[in-house]
Design a protein around this motif. Structure first.
Motif, mmCIF file in Angstrom:
data_model
loop_
_atom_site.group_PDB
_atom_site.id
_atom_site.type_symbol
_atom_site.label_atom_id
_atom_site.label_comp_id
_atom_site.label_asym_id
_atom_site.label_seq_id
_atom_site.Cartn_x
_atom_site.Cartn_y
_atom_site.Cartn_z
ATOM 1 N N GLY A 26 16.280 3.405 -3.000
ATOM 2 C CA GLY A 26 15.748 4.394 -2.079
ATOM 3 C C GLY A 26 14.229 4.495 -2.107
ATOM 4 N N TRP A 27 13.598 3.873 -3.092
ATOM 5 C CA TRP A 27 12.146 3.926 -3.199
ATOM 6 C C TRP A 27 11.466 3.065 -2.151
ATOM 7 N N GLY A 28 12.169 2.111 -1.605
ATOM 8 C CA GLY A 28 11.576 1.202 -0.623
ATOM 9 C C GLY A 28 10.658 0.199 -1.289
ATOM 10 N N TYR A 29 9.647 -0.221 -0.571
ATOM 11 C CA TYR A 29 8.741 -1.242 -1.082
ATOM 12 C C TYR A 29 7.462 -0.659 -1.678
ATOM 13 N N ALA A 30 7.403 0.637 -1.875
ATOM 14 C CA ALA A 30 6.181 1.259 -2.392
ATOM 15 C C ALA A 30 5.772 0.743 -3.770
ATOM 16 N N PRO A 31 6.670 0.691 -4.767
ATOM 17 C CA PRO A 31 6.238 0.194 -6.079
ATOM 18 C C PRO A 31 5.791 -1.268 -6.029
ATOM 19 N N THR A 32 6.558 -2.097 -5.350
ATOM 20 C CA THR A 32 6.220 -3.518 -5.271
ATOM 21 C C THR A 32 4.953 -3.730 -4.465
ATOM 22 N N GLY A 33 4.811 -3.010 -3.375
ATOM 23 C CA GLY A 33 3.621 -3.164 -2.541
ATOM 24 C C GLY A 33 2.351 -2.728 -3.247
ATOM 25 N N THR A 34 2.444 -1.639 -3.994
ATOM 26 C CA THR A 34 1.274 -1.150 -4.729
ATOM 27 C C THR A 34 0.866 -2.133 -5.822
ATOM 28 N N LEU A 35 1.838 -2.599 -6.595
ATOM 29 C CA LEU A 35 1.524 -3.564 -7.648
ATOM 30 C C LEU A 35 1.051 -4.882 -7.057
ATOM 31 N N GLY A 36 1.617 -5.279 -5.924
ATOM 32 C CA GLY A 36 1.160 -6.501 -5.267
ATOM 33 C C GLY A 36 -0.289 -6.402 -4.835
ATOM 34 N N LEU A 37 -0.670 -5.254 -4.321
ATOM 35 C CA LEU A 37 -2.060 -5.035 -3.925
ATOM 36 C C LEU A 37 -2.990 -5.097 -5.135
ATOM 37 N N ILE A 38 -2.565 -4.513 -6.250
ATOM 38 C CA ILE A 38 -3.370 -4.567 -7.466
ATOM 39 C C ILE A 38 -3.509 -6.000 -7.963
ATOM 40 N N VAL A 39 -2.429 -6.778 -7.900
ATOM 41 C CA VAL A 39 -2.490 -8.182 -8.318
ATOM 42 C C VAL A 39 -3.446 -8.966 -7.440
ATOM 43 N N VAL A 40 -3.411 -8.742 -6.138
ATOM 44 C CA VAL A 40 -4.320 -9.440 -5.225
ATOM 45 C C VAL A 40 -5.769 -9.087 -5.545
ATOM 46 N N ILE A 41 -6.053 -7.827 -5.798
ATOM 47 C CA ILE A 41 -7.418 -7.411 -6.127
ATOM 48 C C ILE A 41 -7.879 -8.051 -7.425
ATOM 49 N N VAL A 42 -7.004 -8.081 -8.435
ATOM 50 C CA VAL A 42 -7.371 -8.684 -9.715
ATOM 51 C C VAL A 42 -7.609 -10.180 -9.560
ATOM 52 N N VAL A 43 -6.774 -10.853 -8.770
ATOM 53 C CA VAL A 43 -6.962 -12.295 -8.545
ATOM 54 C C VAL A 43 -8.308 -12.550 -7.871
ATOM 55 N N ILE A 44 -8.646 -11.739 -6.884
ATOM 56 C CA ILE A 44 -9.939 -11.913 -6.204
ATOM 57 C C ILE A 44 -11.094 -11.694 -7.171
ATOM 58 N N LEU A 45 -10.982 -10.671 -8.027
ATOM 59 C CA LEU A 45 -12.035 -10.410 -9.005
ATOM 60 C C LEU A 45 -12.150 -11.535 -10.033
#
Length: 51
Positions: A26-45
Motif C-alpha cells: 500500500g506504500w506505492g513507489y514512494a520508498p523506492t522512488g526516494t531511495l532511487g533519487l538519492i542513489v542518482v544524486i550520489v552517483v552524480i556526485l
C-alpha cells in the motif's frame, strides 16, 4: 572510498525498499522512488568528484 561505501549501502537500501510484503504494498513507489533519487544524486556526485 567513502563514496563507494555510501553507494553500496544506498543500493542495498533501494533493493530492500521494494514492496515485497503484503503490508508494504500500500506504500506505492514512494520508498523506492526516494531511495532511487538519492542513489542518482550520489552517483552524480561521485562522478563529478565531490564525494
Amino acid at each position: 572510498m567513502l563514496g563507494m561505501i555510501l553507494l553500496v549501502v544506498l543500493i542495498l537500501l533501494l533493493i530492500g525498499a521494494f514492496p515485497a510484503w503484503p503490508y508494504s504494498r500500500g506504500w506505492g513507489y514512494a520508498p523506492t522512488g526516494t531511495l532511487g533519487l538519492i542513489v542518482v544524486i550520489v552517483v552524480i556526485l561521485v562522478v563529478l568528484g565531490r564525494i
